[in-house]
Design an enzyme around this catalytic site. Structure first.
Site, mmCIF file in Angstrom:
data_model
loop_
_atom_site.group_PDB
_atom_site.id
_atom_site.type_symbol
_atom_site.label_atom_id
_atom_site.label_comp_id
_atom_site.label_asym_id
_atom_site.label_seq_id
_atom_site.Cartn_x
_atom_site.Cartn_y
_atom_site.Cartn_z
ATOM 1 N N TYR A 122 0.845 -1.205 0.000
ATOM 2 C CA TYR A 122 0.000 0.000 0.000
ATOM 3 C C TYR A 122 0.877 1.251 0.000
ATOM 4 O O TYR A 122 0.675 2.176 -0.789
ATOM 5 C CB TYR A 122 -0.910 -0.022 1.233
ATOM 6 N N GLY A 123 1.868 1.268 0.916
ATOM 7 C CA GLY A 123 2.739 2.438 1.014
ATOM 8 C C GLY A 123 3.461 2.715 -0.291
ATOM 9 O O GLY A 123 3.508 3.863 -0.764
ATOM 10 N N ARG A 169 -12.352 7.290 9.257
ATOM 11 C CA ARG A 169 -13.207 6.133 9.564
ATOM 12 C C ARG A 169 -13.965 5.679 8.318
ATOM 13 O O ARG A 169 -14.956 6.313 7.918
ATOM 14 C CB ARG A 169 -14.240 6.507 10.642
HETATM 15 P P1 NDP Z 1 -13.113 2.632 1.125
HETATM 16 O O1 NDP Z 1 -12.605 1.228 1.098
HETATM 17 O O2 NDP Z 1 -14.157 3.023 2.085
HETATM 18 O O3 NDP Z 1 -13.593 3.046 -0.336
HETATM 19 C C1 NDP Z 1 -12.820 2.768 -1.462
HETATM 20 C C2 NDP Z 1 -13.624 3.087 -2.688
HETATM 21 O O4 NDP Z 1 -12.816 2.797 -3.845
HETATM 22 C C3 NDP Z 1 -14.894 2.231 -2.806
HETATM 23 O O5 NDP Z 1 -15.913 3.011 -3.380
HETATM 24 C C4 NDP Z 1 -14.458 1.134 -3.761
HETATM 25 O O6 NDP Z 1 -15.531 0.545 -4.467
HETATM 26 C C5 NDP Z 1 -13.588 1.954 -4.690
HETATM 27 N N1 NDP Z 1 -12.773 1.134 -5.583
HETATM 28 C C6 NDP Z 1 -11.868 0.171 -5.263
HETATM 29 N N2 NDP Z 1 -11.370 -0.369 -6.378
HETATM 30 C C7 NDP Z 1 -11.970 0.249 -7.429
HETATM 31 C C8 NDP Z 1 -11.896 0.131 -8.836
HETATM 32 N N3 NDP Z 1 -11.107 -0.782 -9.418
HETATM 33 N N4 NDP Z 1 -12.639 0.954 -9.611
HETATM 34 C C9 NDP Z 1 -13.439 1.867 -9.044
HETATM 35 N N5 NDP Z 1 -13.589 2.012 -7.723
HETATM 36 C C10 NDP Z 1 -12.861 1.218 -6.921
HETATM 37 O O7 NDP Z 1 -11.778 3.505 1.321
HETATM 38 P P2 NDP Z 1 -11.576 5.044 1.753
HETATM 39 O O8 NDP Z 1 -12.774 5.844 1.467
HETATM 40 O O9 NDP Z 1 -10.974 5.019 3.102
HETATM 41 O O10 NDP Z 1 -10.392 5.445 0.743
HETATM 42 C C11 NDP Z 1 -10.540 6.350 -0.326
HETATM 43 C C12 NDP Z 1 -9.138 6.769 -0.765
HETATM 44 O O11 NDP Z 1 -8.472 7.437 0.315
HETATM 45 C C13 NDP Z 1 -8.237 5.602 -1.143
HETATM 46 O O12 NDP Z 1 -7.451 5.947 -2.259
HETATM 47 C C14 NDP Z 1 -7.373 5.414 0.090
HETATM 48 O O13 NDP Z 1 -6.138 4.802 -0.210
HETATM 49 C C15 NDP Z 1 -7.202 6.857 0.530
HETATM 50 N N6 NDP Z 1 -6.816 7.036 1.924
HETATM 51 C C16 NDP Z 1 -7.645 6.626 2.942
HETATM 52 C C17 NDP Z 1 -7.280 6.834 4.268
HETATM 53 C C18 NDP Z 1 -8.173 6.460 5.408
HETATM 54 O O14 NDP Z 1 -7.766 6.645 6.569
HETATM 55 N N7 NDP Z 1 -9.378 5.947 5.158
HETATM 56 C C19 NDP Z 1 -5.976 7.427 4.614
HETATM 57 C C20 NDP Z 1 -5.191 7.845 3.468
HETATM 58 C C21 NDP Z 1 -5.614 7.645 2.194
HETATM 59 P P3 NDP Z 1 -16.262 -0.811 -3.960
HETATM 60 O O15 NDP Z 1 -17.289 -0.381 -2.934
HETATM 61 O O16 NDP Z 1 -16.855 -1.349 -5.213
HETATM 62 O O17 NDP Z 1 -15.211 -1.710 -3.364
#
Ligand code: NDP
Length: 278
Positions: free
Chosen positions: A192-193, A233
């Site tokens: 991931y990192g 969250r």
């Molecule tokens: P969630 O797991 O809650 O949401 C991730 C979203 O990305 C979901 O809607 C998922 O869809 C979608 N997704 C995954 N793969 C694909 C794909 N191939 N095509 C389209 N959509 C896709 O994660 P977060 O909301 O926490 O994360 C959002 C972003 O923020 C990410 O990039 C994460 O790395 C980054 N981030 C989050 C942090 C945190 O503390 N939460 C900290 C730092 C960065 P589906 O529902 O279909 O799986």
């Protein structure tokens, strides 16, 4: 004047949905909630509608090149381009997941780096003058950078690293993970990192390239940045994280709505609305 359009990837839940929610309130134009799964996407659109917010929907699986090109063609045809793109979609294996590290490396890099790059390859030519591009990266990418060998750190921080060189480095990480040679290659053991180190570096490369192009064309500059939403969250980060999704959306939305005529930040890594050292 034509209707403006903003697009958020992976926005059926989590931070992406919160970004769409905020844009529905603050962006003067059409806001697209996109999701790889049509059912989950439409449910999310409905949940916003019940709060009186109107988001449009487009299917978009960033791991599927046909889905990316179909979406790009749709926005080009309907809007003549794109004003705001937020690349938010991302994945992370849970710490307890027993999937072999080599597989985790390949799958994580595929979505967070290579597929996000595919999005940028197909959408950057569509971004209109004055457009804003936001790549949701992570502070974990900065921490990982500092754990790479000095030689790798030098390349990720250099002003002359090309997209091709970066793609080669990300592939080297996946190959090294498969061969069990991460240490030899100077890589820390985090998929991931590393994917987010790659995404932040890619953002800096593409911002430099877009600035070069800008000198040749008229109109407002495109501003492209990577950011960290904070520890939020969501299903990804779990219930113990301190920020709500709405709080996590603040920095990405700030970058998406940088006012017309703004010249910075551009090509930076931004957290809590502040440019961070890289
Ligand atoms: P969630 O797991 O809650 O949401 C991730 C979203 O990305 C979901 O809607 C998922 O869809 C979608 N997704 C995954 N793969 C694909 C794909 N191939 N095509 C389209 N959509 C896709 O994660 P977060 O909301 O926490 O994360 C959002 C972003 O923020 C990410 O990039 C994460 O790395 C980054 N981030 C989050 C942090 C945190 O503390 N939460 C900290 C730092 C960065 P589906 O529902 O279909 O799986």
């Amino acid at each position: 004047m034509s209707t403006k359009v903003a697009i958020v990837t992976g926005s059926n839940k989590g931070i992406g949905l919160a970004i769409v929610r905020a844009l529905c309130k603050e962006f003067q134009g059409d806001v697209y909630l996109t999701a790889r799964d049509v059912g989950r996407g439409q449910e999310a659109v409905k949940s916003l509608a019940s709060d009186g917010l109107k988001a449009m929907f487009q299917q978009l699986d960033i791991n599927d090149i046909n889905s990316i090109t179909a979406a790009a063609a749709y926005f080009k045809e309907k809007y003549g381009g794109v004003d705001v793109l937020v690349n938010n979609a991302g994945i992370a294996f849970k710490e307890a997941d027993t999937t072999p590290f080599a597989v985790q490396a390949e799958v994580t890099l595929k979505t967070n780096f290579f597929a996000t790059r595919d999005m940028l390859t197909h959408f950057m030519p569509l971004i209109k003058a004055g457009g804003r591009v936001v790549n949701v990266s992570s502070f974990v990418g900065s921490r990982t950078l500092n754990k790479c060998s000095a030689a790798l750190q030098q390349r990720f921080r250099s002003e002359d690293i090309t997209e091709e060189e970066l793609v080669g480095l990300m592939q080297q990480f996946v190959d090294a993970a498969k061969k069990g040679e991460l240490q030899k290659g100077g890589w820390p053991e985090t998929a991931y990192g590393t994917s987010k180190t790659g995404l932040t570096t890619l953002s800096m490369i593409l911002a430099r390239r877009s600035s070069e192009r800008e000198t040749e064309r008229t109109g407002d500059a495109i501003l492209l940045n990577a950011c960290c939403p904070g520890w939020v969250r969501t299903d990804m980060a779990g219930p113990k994280a301190p920020k709500s999704p709405e709080e996590g959306a603040i920095t990405p939305v700030y970058l998406a709505l940088l006012p017309p005529g703004a010249t910075d930040p551009h090509g930076k890594f931004v957290s809590d609305k502040e440019v961070q050292p890289w």
